[in-house]
Design a protein around this motif. Structure first.
Motif, PDB file in Angstrom:
ATOM      1  N   VAL A 391       0.866  -1.189   0.000  1.00 31.93           N
ATOM      2  CA  VAL A 391       0.000   0.000   0.000  1.00 31.93           C
ATOM      3  C   VAL A 391       0.900   1.236   0.000  1.00 31.93           C
ATOM      4  O   VAL A 391       1.821   1.328   0.813  1.00 31.93           O
ATOM      5  N   SER A 392       0.617   2.203  -0.875  1.00 31.48           N
ATOM      6  CA  SER A 392       1.510   3.372  -0.975  1.00 31.48           C
ATOM      7  C   SER A 392       1.133   4.444   0.044  1.00 31.48           C
ATOM      8  O   SER A 392       0.807   5.582  -0.323  1.00 31.48           O
ATOM      9  N   HIS A 393       1.196   4.078   1.342  1.00 30.54           N
ATOM     10  CA  HIS A 393       0.972   5.062   2.400  1.00 30.54           C
ATOM     11  C   HIS A 393       2.028   6.161   2.300  1.00 30.54           C
ATOM     12  O   HIS A 393       3.200   5.877   2.002  1.00 30.54           O
ATOM     13  N   ASN A 394       1.622   7.381   2.632  1.00 27.42           N
ATOM     14  CA  ASN A 394       2.600   8.476   2.665  1.00 27.42           C
ATOM     15  C   ASN A 394       3.758   8.168   3.590  1.00 27.42           C
ATOM     16  O   ASN A 394       4.892   8.549   3.327  1.00 27.42           O
ATOM     17  N   ALA A 395       3.461   7.444   4.684  1.00 32.20           N
ATOM     18  CA  ALA A 395       4.487   7.130   5.679  1.00 32.20           C
ATOM     19  C   ALA A 395       5.630   6.307   5.093  1.00 32.20           C
ATOM     20  O   ALA A 395       6.716   6.237   5.686  1.00 32.20           O
ATOM     21  N   PHE A 396       5.419   5.675   3.948  1.00 32.60           N
ATOM     22  CA  PHE A 396       6.480   4.851   3.360  1.00 32.60           C
ATOM     23  C   PHE A 396       7.317   5.625   2.339  1.00 32.60           C
ATOM     24  O   PHE A 396       8.359   5.159   1.897  1.00 32.60           O
ATOM     25  N   ARG A 397       6.832   6.784   1.948  1.00 34.37           N
ATOM     26  CA  ARG A 397       7.499   7.498   0.844  1.00 34.37           C
ATOM     27  C   ARG A 397       8.856   8.049   1.234  1.00 34.37           C
ATOM     28  O   ARG A 397       9.762   8.120   0.419  1.00 34.37           O
ATOM     29  N   VAL A 415       6.464   2.858  -5.116  1.00 37.79           N
ATOM     30  CA  VAL A 415       6.916   3.841  -4.127  1.00 37.79           C
ATOM     31  C   VAL A 415       8.406   3.678  -3.807  1.00 37.79           C
ATOM     32  O   VAL A 415       9.114   4.651  -3.570  1.00 37.79           O
ATOM     33  N   LEU A 416       8.895   2.435  -3.821  1.00 35.51           N
ATOM     34  CA  LEU A 416      10.292   2.180  -3.449  1.00 35.51           C
ATOM     35  C   LEU A 416      11.200   2.187  -4.674  1.00 35.51           C
ATOM     36  O   LEU A 416      12.360   1.813  -4.587  1.00 35.51           O
ATOM     37  N   ARG A 417      10.664   2.593  -5.792  1.00 33.48           N
ATOM     38  CA  ARG A 417      11.356   2.514  -7.071  1.00 33.48           C
ATOM     39  C   ARG A 417      12.771   3.059  -7.023  1.00 33.48           C
ATOM     40  O   ARG A 417      13.693   2.446  -7.542  1.00 33.48           O
ATOM     41  N   ALA A 418      12.925   4.216  -6.362  1.00 35.88           N
ATOM     42  CA  ALA A 418      14.235   4.860  -6.324  1.00 35.88           C
ATOM     43  C   ALA A 418      15.280   3.939  -5.694  1.00 35.88           C
ATOM     44  O   ALA A 418      16.463   4.060  -5.959  1.00 35.88           O
ATOM     45  N   ALA A 419      14.815   3.001  -4.873  1.00 31.07           N
ATOM     46  CA  ALA A 419      15.759   2.085  -4.223  1.00 31.07           C
ATOM     47  C   ALA A 419      16.213   1.025  -5.213  1.00 31.07           C
ATOM     48  O   ALA A 419      17.086   0.265  -4.931  1.00 31.07           O
TER      49      ALA A 419
END
Ligand SMILES: NC(=O)c1ccc[n+]([C@@H]2O[C@H](COP(=O)([O-])OP(=O)(O)OC[C@H]3O[C@@H](n4cnc5c(N)ncnc54)[C@H](O)[C@@H]3O)[C@@H](O)[C@H]2O)c1
Length: 419
Positions: A391-397, A415-419
């Protein structure tokens, strides 16, 4: 200003019915709320709410204190009846209309000449006509619209609700509405009722059109999400970044591809398309397939976790997010919950570390297992080999990407794409 309706009864005081009852009461109408749950009735009569919805507590407290809203078990006489009870699907995906039927039957004894009956529950096409037949059978002393168009004793309409949980009080007032009458007089009467509080456009139509329009809205969403989810599987198979593909494809002036995810959740979109397919199966292969694609995407996520976990001798899996969409606490009909339940009891799994910032404890379906824990974000990642963003919660961004180094990552929302 004198209201066209001074007493309105709302049957079913849940996510739709209670905000509607409170909004009508706040506009000066005397509202009799009816619910089959004693717990719901007791809370409302104390001025309290049983659902989480911004600003609803204060409105309910005020209208109950002012005597404009009261809740009870059994319908009482009113000028208009608004039915907002659940319409789930059965195991075989057929509509379960038992609660609408029961609510319709419950108002029959108190109906009188001039009353308006509105169904708001999301319903298969023909529901309002079937409700009319049931009421006409129970009350042969009254005339109904289909047999006496524009000259009936009882007015009947289907008026679907389009609110988004979390914005219900605002959207009740601002959204455009459909009022589908069984005749023109019924549609006009329903429009007068909603005009008490609604500021958006109100379109009059026939009940069957309004029923189908509501179902079409959610089937449209489901089909479009299914396209994005199918694309995500194709891109995975072809080793192409789906997020970049969608971003670039959407530069086309007439293309707007939605974003894929772990499936489709919530109380409406995964359910309502079945109402169309069940009624017309031979001509709705696209609607059925979209449902299957979206359900299949959730199963694909489970398979990905299983495959990645196979790289480790004692696999520890983190699941980020459990709710059915970002930044809410609602776990019902959630694909993320489906994933969690699918892997929680598996013997290949050593640890399941769940992160859901919007809940205090694991839901009952995940409790009582030694290897399942609810953890803060950083702890869950530090203690896991496979990290799955559901889930793309803001808290994970804003996650510090360095703590993901060396982990197997499954990112269903990009959301984790940059990683
Ligand atoms: N929740 C949403 O955001 C939303 C949005 C649009 C449409 N809808 C539709 O609105 C309808 C109601 O959904 P909801 O989310 O408000 O449901 P809900 O489960 O939140 O609440 C329904 C209430 O109806 C009561 N109830 C059930 N049968 C009854 C009966 N026979 N008589 C009296 N009370 C009865 C239940 O006790 C419950 O309190 C459904 O058809 C749903 O698909 C919901």
């Amino acid at each position: 200003m004198t209201q066209p309706y001074s007493t309105v009864s709302v049957i079913g005081l849940g996510y739709v019915g209670l905000p509607t009852a409170a909004t009508l009461a706040a506009a000066g109408v005397n509202v009799i709320g009816v619910d089959k749950s004693s717990a719901v009735i007791d809370r409302i009569n104390q001025g309290l709410t049983h659902i989480i919805e911004p600003d609803l507590d204060a409105v309910v407290q005020r209208v109950v204190r002012d005597g404009k809203l009261r809740a009870t078990h059994h319908p009482e006489p009113a000028e208009a009846f608004l039915i907002a009870v659940p319409t789930p699907i059965r195991e075989d995906n057929s509509p379960d209309m038992a609660m609408v039927e029961s609510a319709v039957n419950s108002i029959a004894p108190v109906l009188k000449k001039g009353d308006l009956v509105i169904i708001e529950s999301t319903s298969p096409v023909g529901t309002t006509e079937r409700a009319e037949a049931a009421l006409s059978h129970a009350r042969p002393d009254l005339r109904f619209p289909s047999d006496h168009p524009n000259a009936s004793d009882i007015l009947m309409a289907y008026c679907p609700e389009r609110v988004l949980p979390g914005r219900t009080l605002t959207e009740l007032v601002e959204n455009a509405r459909l009022v589908g009458g069984l005749d023109e007089t019924s549609a006009a009467a329903a429009k007068r009722l909603y005009r008490i509080f609604a500021k958006g456009d109100i379109r009059e139509t026939h009940a069957r059109v309004a029923e189908m329009s509501k179902l079409s809205e959610n089937a449209f969403r489901d089909v479009n999400v299914a396209f994005a989810n199918e694309l995500s599987l194709a891109c995975d198979a072809l080793n192409v970044d789906v997020w970049q593909v969608i971003e670039l494809a959407n530069l086309h002036p007439r293309v707007n591809i939605l974003l894929p995810g772990a499936g489709v959740g919530g109380h409406c979109i995964p359910i309502d398309p079945w109402f169309i397919h069940h009624a017309a199966p031979q001509c709705t292969p696209l609607i059925r397939t979209a449902r299957e694609v979206n359900l299949g995407k959730t199963d694909w996520v489970v398979q990905q976790i299983r495959r990645n976990a196979g790289l480790y001798t004692t696999p520890r899996v983190a699941l980020l997010g459990l709710s059915y969409k970002p930044d809410i606490d609602d776990l019902r009909e959630s694909p993320a919950m489906h994933v969690a339940q699918a892997i929680a009891g598996q013997d290949w799994l050593n640890e399941l570390n769940i992160v859901e910032p919007h809940i205090e404890e694991l839901p009952p379906a995940l409790q009582g297992r030694n290897n399942v824990r609810l953890l803060p974000l950083e702890d869950a990642i530090a203690n896991s080999d496979v990290v799955t963003l559901l889930v793309s919660h803001n808290a994970f961004r804003d996650l510090n990407r360095t703590i993901l180094a060396g982990k197997s990552i499954i990112d269903t929302s990009g959301v984790l794409r940059a990683a």
